[in-house]
Design a protein around this motif. Structure first.
Motif, PDB file in Angstrom:
ATOM      1  N   ALA A  18       1.647   4.906   2.226  1.00 15.08           N
ATOM      2  CA  ALA A  18       2.321   4.071   1.621  1.00 15.08           C
ATOM      3  C   ALA A  18       0.838   3.522   0.994  1.00 15.08           C
ATOM      4  O   ALA A  18       1.387   3.077  -0.113  1.00 15.08           O
ATOM      5  N   ILE A  19      -0.193   3.899   1.002  1.00 12.36           N
ATOM      6  CA  ILE A  19      -1.496   3.574   0.760  1.00 12.36           C
ATOM      7  C   ILE A  19      -1.367   3.912  -0.939  1.00 12.36           C
ATOM      8  O   ILE A  19      -1.872   3.290  -1.743  1.00 12.36           O
ATOM      9  N   PRO A  20      -1.386   5.203  -0.937  1.00 10.33           N
ATOM     10  CA  PRO A  20      -1.115   5.471  -2.883  1.00 10.33           C
ATOM     11  C   PRO A  20      -0.642   4.698  -4.045  1.00 10.33           C
ATOM     12  O   PRO A  20      -0.847   4.491  -4.450  1.00 10.33           O
ATOM     13  N   TYR A  21       0.465   4.428  -3.068  1.00 15.62           N
ATOM     14  CA  TYR A  21       2.104   4.138  -3.648  1.00 15.62           C
ATOM     15  C   TYR A  21       1.231   2.666  -3.725  1.00 15.62           C
ATOM     16  O   TYR A  21       2.174   1.842  -5.178  1.00 15.62           O
ATOM     17  N   LEU A  22       1.063   2.025  -3.301  1.00 17.56           N
ATOM     18  CA  LEU A  22       0.746   0.651  -3.639  1.00 17.56           C
ATOM     19  C   LEU A  22      -0.879   0.568  -4.066  1.00 17.56           C
ATOM     20  O   LEU A  22      -0.603  -0.611  -5.101  1.00 17.56           O
ATOM     21  N   ILE A  23      -1.238   1.135  -3.870  1.00 19.96           N
ATOM     22  CA  ILE A  23      -2.211   0.999  -4.701  1.00 19.96           C
ATOM     23  C   ILE A  23      -1.778   0.745  -6.419  1.00 19.96           C
ATOM     24  O   ILE A  23      -2.101   0.168  -7.668  1.00 19.96           O
ATOM     25  N   TYR A  24      -1.208   2.340  -6.650  1.00 21.65           N
ATOM     26  CA  TYR A  24      -0.330   2.506  -8.279  1.00 21.65           C
ATOM     27  C   TYR A  24       0.963   0.860  -8.399  1.00 21.65           C
ATOM     28  O   TYR A  24       0.083   0.179  -9.743  1.00 21.65           O
ATOM     29  N   LEU A  25       1.039   0.968  -7.253  1.00 19.36           N
ATOM     30  CA  LEU A  25       2.625  -0.300  -7.714  1.00 19.36           C
ATOM     31  C   LEU A  25       1.145  -1.967  -8.125  1.00 19.36           C
ATOM     32  O   LEU A  25       1.513  -2.692  -9.031  1.00 19.36           O
ATOM     33  N   VAL A  26       0.222  -1.928  -7.279  1.00 21.09           N
ATOM     34  CA  VAL A  26      -0.545  -3.187  -7.831  1.00 21.09           C
ATOM     35  C   VAL A  26      -1.445  -3.402  -9.412  1.00 21.09           C
ATOM     36  O   VAL A  26      -1.110  -3.910 -10.177  1.00 21.09           O
ATOM     37  N   ILE A  27      -1.758  -2.147  -9.116  1.00 19.47           N
ATOM     38  CA  ILE A  27      -2.563  -2.098 -10.543  1.00 19.47           C
ATOM     39  C   ILE A  27      -2.284  -1.356 -11.892  1.00 19.47           C
ATOM     40  O   ILE A  27      -2.356  -2.091 -13.067  1.00 19.47           O
ATOM     41  N   PHE A  28      -1.151  -1.141 -11.830  1.00 18.77           N
ATOM     42  CA  PHE A  28      -0.100  -0.943 -13.457  1.00 18.77           C
ATOM     43  C   PHE A  28       0.347  -2.198 -13.350  1.00 18.77           C
ATOM     44  O   PHE A  28       1.264  -2.965 -12.866  1.00 18.77           O
ATOM     45  N   PRO A  29       0.075  -2.714 -14.965  1.00 21.36           N
ATOM     46  CA  PRO A  29       0.573  -3.743 -15.469  1.00 21.36           C
ATOM     47  C   PRO A  29       2.131  -3.848 -15.848  1.00 21.36           C
ATOM     48  O   PRO A  29       3.034  -2.890 -15.793  1.00 21.36           O
ATOM     49  N   LYS A  30       1.971  -5.260 -15.746  1.00 19.14           N
ATOM     50  CA  LYS A  30       3.808  -5.667 -15.675  1.00 19.14           C
ATOM     51  C   LYS A  30       4.045  -5.462 -16.851  1.00 19.14           C
ATOM     52  O   LYS A  30       5.638  -5.259 -17.204  1.00 19.14           O
ATOM     53  N   ARG A  31       3.347  -5.132 -18.097  1.00 19.46           N
ATOM     54  CA  ARG A  31       4.203  -5.002 -19.580  1.00 19.46           C
ATOM     55  C   ARG A  31       4.516  -3.925 -19.523  1.00 19.46           C
ATOM     56  O   ARG A  31       5.350  -3.956 -20.536  1.00 19.46           O
ATOM     57  N   PHE A  32       4.485  -2.986 -18.127  1.00 17.51           N
ATOM     58  CA  PHE A  32       4.080  -1.456 -18.926  1.00 17.51           C
ATOM     59  C   PHE A  32       5.398  -1.156 -17.748  1.00 17.51           C
ATOM     60  O   PHE A  32       5.987   0.081 -17.575  1.00 17.51           O
ATOM     61  N   TYR A  33       6.079  -1.802 -16.622  1.00 19.42           N
ATOM     62  CA  TYR A  33       7.288  -1.443 -15.547  1.00 19.42           C
ATOM     63  C   TYR A  33       8.287  -0.948 -17.096  1.00 19.42           C
ATOM     64  O   TYR A  33       8.813  -1.385 -17.224  1.00 19.42           O
ATOM     65  N   GLY A  34       9.524  -0.196 -15.944  1.00 18.26           N
ATOM     66  CA  GLY A  34       9.916   1.037 -17.023  1.00 18.26           C
ATOM     67  C   GLY A  34      10.228   1.891 -17.725  1.00 18.26           C
ATOM     68  O   GLY A  34      10.595   2.364 -18.241  1.00 18.26           O
TER      69      GLY A  34
END
Length: 659
Positions: A65-81
């Motif tokens: 889960a750690i690699p994906y968690l890092i991506y989820l945490v640092i990816f900005p909200k305005r770029f979701y989707g």
């Protein structure tokens, strides 16, 4: 703000974790059904098996889960989707699911072969992909398996899509802080598991199958990757070093043995076997190391399938060792025991380790007597580091090379088994009859040159996929182990028939022994019966056939031969002459890469890497172990041999001496 372990942005992570846990449970359940009769089905035993298994599954998926968690945490909200988010998410999830199914499919094939979770053998298989992939392709319907795996991967992705996990991930409004808070427990879990959780903590039961079921295959794989060498002194129960060496050296105190320096931590000594009644003899010696031949395949040990008529005949015309045990469960462990005449050391075999060249092997004794030494293998000796080991210890190499070169520091010659010398070949190499024909050809050359030869021949036909030339025996190729055993036996018979027509036959001794049993799996820490192998010496000069029932080990066969040939030699070997063993001397060494067993008087001491020394009585009839109180003398003797063997390797005591 309320805490959520899986906020909406983590929806797909939740789906991935759930998928892993379900699949892991199904694999564990499959193995349970597969070996239902061997598993302890008591309520608490079974409950602990699945509970511990669940904990290991959680630990395993936390790392994933750690690699994906890092991506989820640092990816900005305005770029979701957006396009980038979708590409990364779909691609990453697809690869993750593919890895899960691939590992679970791999576990099933590995369990079919070894009845264990992934261990250091699986790590080794990553190196030798050609042989392993080819073997899997010849043993299983690979196109069907791959197609099925792809269908399952696509089906899982479609199911997760239909359940709306992708949409919830892309349309989430989760901000940075909730994501960070939700990620912290997973990070803490990974840190705790990295520091405190070890694979051996799954070994909660005396039943090995329950312990294996409790493990997670992926976690076991990476644990083996990190721990494929285990220095004895750091992990196992020890006694003072001087005491260990004294105990070992005292076991060799007889009129035939003189230690070079009795005060050193060394076993280097002079062996005197000649006498006034007979002179030393120097016949050619051909040693056939048979792949995976368990003792119970032979009629002499109760088999009624008549699959070893040649060996059954040789039993009555040879020096036959009825009570001899392999030291390990793999070919390289057998090679280590036979050539170095040493008890098994923890971790991987010395054949596969660094600093394994220039050692005192049985080949050195043959060299002292003026022999040419050759190693024959029907596959590419690059596999399992065999060429480097044998070539680096004075043997010439005759194998089915595919272009892998010997290390430049190795001066041994290498001869290829050419295409026109091959009638049949599978993943592991040419069929046994082809390798024997090559042995005959090279023996003719050596005889014409007038030099005695020692040939170490490693067979391959008695190995999955169990394929061999059609028509040689009455069991169709590829139908199972019995056919492979019968073909192996047939090839030995044809080899000896052809050898009898040679001018060098009367002056040639044949030593035949298995490298290990067909299976070592069992419910106990070490299943003693699954180390019992056949061994015989045929065509000995001036020695009548005899059946020897003394408890002995693979490491003893060649010291016994040297004694029979009346050779005086310098020795660094730990094996003993079986024919001169008193009841006090009888013992056997058995083990796997973690457990080390010392067998004597139907009692077994089992040492493990948690510094435990467990003591059992062994019932040969039921092949069962029963815990009994420890015997300190017995324990110290067993520890001494293993402690000394490991120390000799690590302090250079196995190296050739300048004496």
């Amino acid at each position: 703000m309320s805490f959520k372990l899986f906020p909406s942005r983590f929806a797909l992570l939740k789906a991935f974790i759930g998928l892993f846990l379900v699949l892991s449970f199904l694999v564990r359940l499959t193995f349970l059904i597969w070996n239902f009769s061997e598993v302890d089905m008591g309520f608490f035993a079974l409950g602990n098996t699945f509970f511990i298994g669940f904990l290991f599954d959680i630990a395993t998926i936390s790392f994933f889960a750690i690699p994906y968690l890092i991506y989820l945490v640092i990816f900005p909200k305005r770029f979701y989707g957006n396009v980038v988010d979708k590409i990364i998410t779909y691609f990453g999830f697809s690869i993750g699911v593919l890895i899960l199914f691939f590992s679970f499919f791999g576990e099933i094939t590995f369990w079919d072969e070894f009845e264990r979770r992934f261990n250091f053998i699986a790590v080794d298989y990553l190196i030798y992909t050609y042989e392993v992939v080819k073997n899997i392709n010849e043993s299983y319907p690979l196109p069907i398996l791959i197609s099925g795996m792809i269908i399952l991967v696509l089906g899982s992705i479609l199911l997760v899509y239909k359940m709306d996990y992708f949409r919830r991930t892309f349309s989430s409004e989760t901000t940075f802080r909730p994501k960070l808070v939700a990620a912290i427990p997973w990070v803490i879990l990974v840190v705790i598991c990295s520091i405190f959780l070890t694979n051996k903590q799954a070994d909660f039961s005396e039943n090995r199958y329950n312990n294996e079921l409790a493990k997670s295959g992926i976690y076991s794989f990476f644990s083996a990757f990190r721990n494929n060498e285990l220095p004895y002194s750091e992990f196992y129960k020890t006694i003072p070093q001087e005491e260990a060496y004294t105990t070992v050296k005292e076991s060799y105190s007889d009129s035939n043995t003189t230690f070079v320096n009795s005060r050193e931590n060394s076993i280097y000594r002079y062996m005197k076997n000649s006498d006034s009644l007979s002179n030393p003899v120097r016949p050619n010696v051909i040693f056939i190391c048979i792949e995976s031949l368990s003792g119970d395949f032979l009629k002499a040990f109760g088999n009624e399938d008549s699959i070893t008529p040649t060996l059954d005949s040789l039993v009555n015309n040879s020096l036959f060792f009825e009570n001899l045990y392999a030291t390990g469960t793999r070919t390289v462990r057998g090679m280590e025991a036979i050539t170095l005449s040493i008890p098994p050391t923890p971790g991987r075999s010395i054949v596969k380790r660094k600093n394994n060249q220039g050692l005192f092997t049985i080949g050195e004794v043959f060299k002292q007597q003026g022999y040419e030494r050759n190693f024959f293998y029907g596959g590419d000796g690059y596999f399992d580091n065999m060429n480097t080991y044998f070539g680096g210890n004075g043997f010439n190499i005759i194998d089915r090379g595919r272009g892998f070169l010997l290390d430049k520091s190795i001066t041994a010659t290498r001869t290829n088994i050419e295409d026109d010398e091959v009638t049949f070949e599978n993943a592991w190499g040419v069929c046994d009859m082809d390798i024997y024909n090559k042995v005959l050809k090279e023996a003719d050359k050596a005889h014409n040159l007038g030099k005695p030869f020692f040939d170490f021949v490693m067979t391959t036909s008695n190995h999955k996929p169990y394929t061999y030339p059609e028509g040689d025996i009455d069991i169709p190729s590829g139908t199972g182990r019995n056919g492979a055993v019968k073909y192996t036996d047939y090839a030995i018979g044809e080899f000896i028939k052809k050898a009898k027509q040679k001018p060098w036959f009367e002056n040639t001794v044949f030593v035949i022994m298995s490298d290990h049993c067909a299976s070592s799996a069992g419910r106990w820490e070490l299943d003693v019966k699954n180390y019992h192998i056949p061994a015989l010496i045929f065509n000995l000069p001036n020695k009548a056939p005899e059946k020897i029932n003394r408890l002995s080990s693979q490491i003893d066969v060649f010291p016994t031969l040297f004694s029979l040939l009346k050779w005086d030699y310098k020795s660094n070997l730990l094996g003993k002459n079986i024919l001169e063993m008193t009841p006090k001397d009888e013992r056997a060494f058995i083990g796997n890469y973690r457990k080390l067993g010392y067998l004597k008087d139907n009692k077994v001491l089992i040492l493990d890497e948690q510094a435990n020394a467990n003591f059992y009585s062994w019932n040969p009839t039921t092949n069962s172990l029963k815990s009994i109180p420890s015997d300190q003398t017995f324990e110290d003797n067993g520890i001494s041999f293993y402690q000394v063997a490991d120390d000799l390797y690590r302090n250079g005591g196995l190296k050739l001496s300048d004496e």
